[in-house]
Design a protein around this motif. Structure first.
Motif, PDB file in Angstrom:
ATOM      1  N   ASN A 123      61.166 -33.171  10.013  1.00 50.10           N
ATOM      2  CA  ASN A 123      60.651 -34.517  10.574  1.00 50.10           C
ATOM      3  C   ASN A 123      61.470 -35.287  11.263  1.00 50.10           C
ATOM      4  OD1 ASN A 123      58.455 -34.344   8.684  1.00 50.10           O
ATOM      5  ND2 ASN A 123      59.413 -35.334   6.747  1.00 50.10           N
ATOM      6  N   ALA A 124      62.734 -35.229  11.288  1.00 50.39           N
ATOM      7  CA  ALA A 124      63.689 -35.520  12.232  1.00 50.39           C
ATOM      8  C   ALA A 124      63.587 -34.779  13.808  1.00 50.39           C
ATOM      9  CB  ALA A 124      65.104 -35.517  11.704  1.00 50.39           C
ATOM     10  N   LEU A 125      63.528 -33.628  13.623  1.00 47.67           N
ATOM     11  CA  LEU A 125      63.629 -32.831  14.900  1.00 47.67           C
ATOM     12  C   LEU A 125      62.282 -33.168  15.674  1.00 47.67           C
ATOM     13  CD1 LEU A 125      64.681 -29.309  13.633  1.00 47.67           C
ATOM     14  CD2 LEU A 125      65.882 -30.845  15.397  1.00 47.67           C
ATOM     15  N   ALA A 126      60.981 -33.396  14.893  1.00 47.29           N
ATOM     16  CA  ALA A 126      60.064 -33.367  15.786  1.00 47.29           C
ATOM     17  C   ALA A 126      59.912 -34.863  16.199  1.00 47.29           C
ATOM     18  CB  ALA A 126      58.644 -33.432  14.530  1.00 47.29           C
ATOM     19  N   LEU A 158      53.971 -31.245   7.951  1.00 48.67           N
ATOM     20  CA  LEU A 158      53.975 -30.371   9.037  1.00 48.67           C
ATOM     21  C   LEU A 158      52.458 -30.912   9.701  1.00 48.67           C
ATOM     22  CD1 LEU A 158      54.391 -28.371  11.126  1.00 48.67           C
ATOM     23  CD2 LEU A 158      53.591 -26.703   9.427  1.00 48.67           C
ATOM     24  N   GLY A 159      51.708 -31.113   8.752  1.00 45.30           N
ATOM     25  CA  GLY A 159      50.355 -31.800   9.231  1.00 45.30           C
ATOM     26  C   GLY A 159      50.520 -33.147   9.727  1.00 45.30           C
ATOM     27  N   LEU A 160      51.302 -34.052   9.169  1.00 47.89           N
ATOM     28  CA  LEU A 160      51.585 -35.189   9.801  1.00 47.89           C
ATOM     29  C   LEU A 160      52.397 -34.982  11.272  1.00 47.89           C
ATOM     30  CD1 LEU A 160      51.543 -38.518   9.464  1.00 47.89           C
ATOM     31  CD2 LEU A 160      54.117 -38.055   8.317  1.00 47.89           C
ATOM     32  N   ALA A 161      53.054 -34.175  11.342  1.00 48.37           N
ATOM     33  CA  ALA A 161      53.634 -33.930  12.558  1.00 48.37           C
ATOM     34  C   ALA A 161      52.698 -33.570  13.795  1.00 48.37           C
ATOM     35  CB  ALA A 161      54.970 -32.985  12.348  1.00 48.37           C
ATOM     36  N   TYR A 162      51.618 -32.747  13.320  1.00 45.29           N
ATOM     37  CA  TYR A 162      50.746 -32.233  14.167  1.00 45.29           C
ATOM     38  C   TYR A 162      49.869 -33.505  14.578  1.00 45.29           C
ATOM     39  CZ  TYR A 162      51.897 -27.337  14.236  1.00 45.29           C
ATOM     40  OH  TYR A 162      52.289 -26.156  14.608  1.00 45.29           O
ATOM     41  N   VAL A 163      49.451 -34.344  13.370  1.00 46.82           N
ATOM     42  CA  VAL A 163      48.725 -35.708  13.793  1.00 46.82           C
ATOM     43  C   VAL A 163      49.344 -36.553  15.081  1.00 46.82           C
ATOM     44  CG1 VAL A 163      48.181 -37.985  12.806  1.00 46.82           C
ATOM     45  CG2 VAL A 163      47.655 -35.638  11.639  1.00 46.82           C
ATOM     46  N   ARG A 164      50.656 -36.731  14.687  1.00 50.89           N
ATOM     47  CA  ARG A 164      51.437 -37.250  15.734  1.00 50.89           C
ATOM     48  C   ARG A 164      51.481 -36.570  17.030  1.00 50.89           C
ATOM     49  NH1 ARG A 164      56.168 -39.343  11.293  1.00 50.89           N
ATOM     50  NH2 ARG A 164      55.050 -41.237  10.721  1.00 50.89           N
ATOM     51  N   ALA A 165      51.226 -35.333  17.201  1.00 49.95           N
ATOM     52  CA  ALA A 165      51.345 -34.783  18.443  1.00 49.95           C
ATOM     53  C   ALA A 165      50.146 -34.647  18.937  1.00 49.95           C
ATOM     54  CB  ALA A 165      52.058 -33.443  18.163  1.00 49.95           C
ATOM     55  N   ARG A 173      44.555 -28.100   8.661  1.00 48.97           N
ATOM     56  CA  ARG A 173      44.718 -27.040   8.129  1.00 48.97           C
ATOM     57  C   ARG A 173      45.948 -27.067   7.097  1.00 48.97           C
ATOM     58  NH1 ARG A 173      45.153 -23.797  12.146  1.00 48.97           N
ATOM     59  NH2 ARG A 173      47.192 -23.472  12.156  1.00 48.97           N
ATOM     60  N   TYR A 174      47.018 -27.969   7.452  1.00 50.30           N
ATOM     61  CA  TYR A 174      48.193 -28.078   6.517  1.00 50.30           C
ATOM     62  C   TYR A 174      47.772 -29.048   5.437  1.00 50.30           C
ATOM     63  CZ  TYR A 174      50.457 -24.765   9.579  1.00 50.30           C
ATOM     64  OH  TYR A 174      50.989 -23.612  10.126  1.00 50.30           O
TER      65      TYR A 174
END
Length: 227
Positions: A123-126, A158-165, A173-174
């Motif tokens: 999360n921090a890296l994203a 990971l899904g949340l990171a893709y939402v933010r991206a 999918r995640y």
């Protein structure tokens, strides 16, 4: 004023050389370096500009209370590893995202098999990488999933990171995987199911002309990480 300081630095350098009794042969090297610096400053320097504090360019990030609460439920806040998450959260709130990453890396050195720390690091890296699922962030998420393949937290975040991206189809999918991994009787299952349903609604609206007005923030999928 800039040129005055430049002259003062030069005079101070030569005074220091005299005090230290440096061989005169070396003075020419110092003079050459100072002249090169002065030439560069004269060419590109702008002494007339007002001074200002340096900025990292990263704005402080407001807390997403609901998401932090969900994370704490999924990853068990009251553990030794979770203390690193708290410290990283504090760094993120003031815009020190690099420091947040370093805090979590320090925790992983102590507990390299902690799914809590690998998920937090991901999360921090994203967040550090402009809210993108960068290769380092993806590696950290994958490591968390390898360590705990049946835990819903790594695929959910990971899904949340893709939402933010902005990669909503990939995010779905995640989130679907996270929901499938979540026991029916666990307290946070409804939170995951609700966000997945909202994401499905958002994806369905993509072909509607006004769909651009229905952002993930408005739908409650996530709080906008930037103020």
């Amino acid at each position: 004023m800039g040129y005055v300081w430049l002259a003062a630095i030069g005079a101070g350098a030569f005074a220091l050389l005299a005090i230290l009794k440096v061989n005169r042969i070396l003075w020419t090297m110092v003079a050459a370096a100072l002249m090169l610096g002065a030439a560069g400053y004269a060419w590109q320097g702008r002494p007339g500009l007002a001074g200002h504090s340096a900025s990292s360019g990263l704005a402080p990030t407001p807390d997403d209370g609901a998401m932090l609460e969900l994370r704490d439920q999924m990853l068990e806040r009251y553990t030794g590893a979770a203390a690193y998450l708290v410290a990283a959260d504090a760094m993120t709130r003031i815009g020190e995202r690099r420091a947040a990453v370093q805090v979590l890396l320090g925790g992983i050195r102590v507990a390299p098999k902690s799914v809590v720390l690998w998920t937090g690091l991901a999360n921090a890296l994203a967040a550090h990488d402009a809210n993108q699922v960068s290769p380092p962030a993806l590696f950290a998420f994958q490591q968390a999933m390898r360590l705990a393949p049946k835990h819903p937290a790594p695929p959910f975040f990971l899904g949340l990171a893709y939402v933010r991206a902005g990669e909503f189809a990939t995010a779905r999918r995640y989130w679907a995987k996270a929901l499938a991994l979540t026991p029916a009787d666990i307290s946070y299952r409804g939170e995951i199911a609700t966000r997945l349903a909202l994401l499905d609604r958002f994806l369905a609206l993509q072909d509607v002309p006004t769909a651009g007005q229905n952002s993930p923030v408005i739908l409650g999928l996530t709080q906008d990480p930037e103020p």
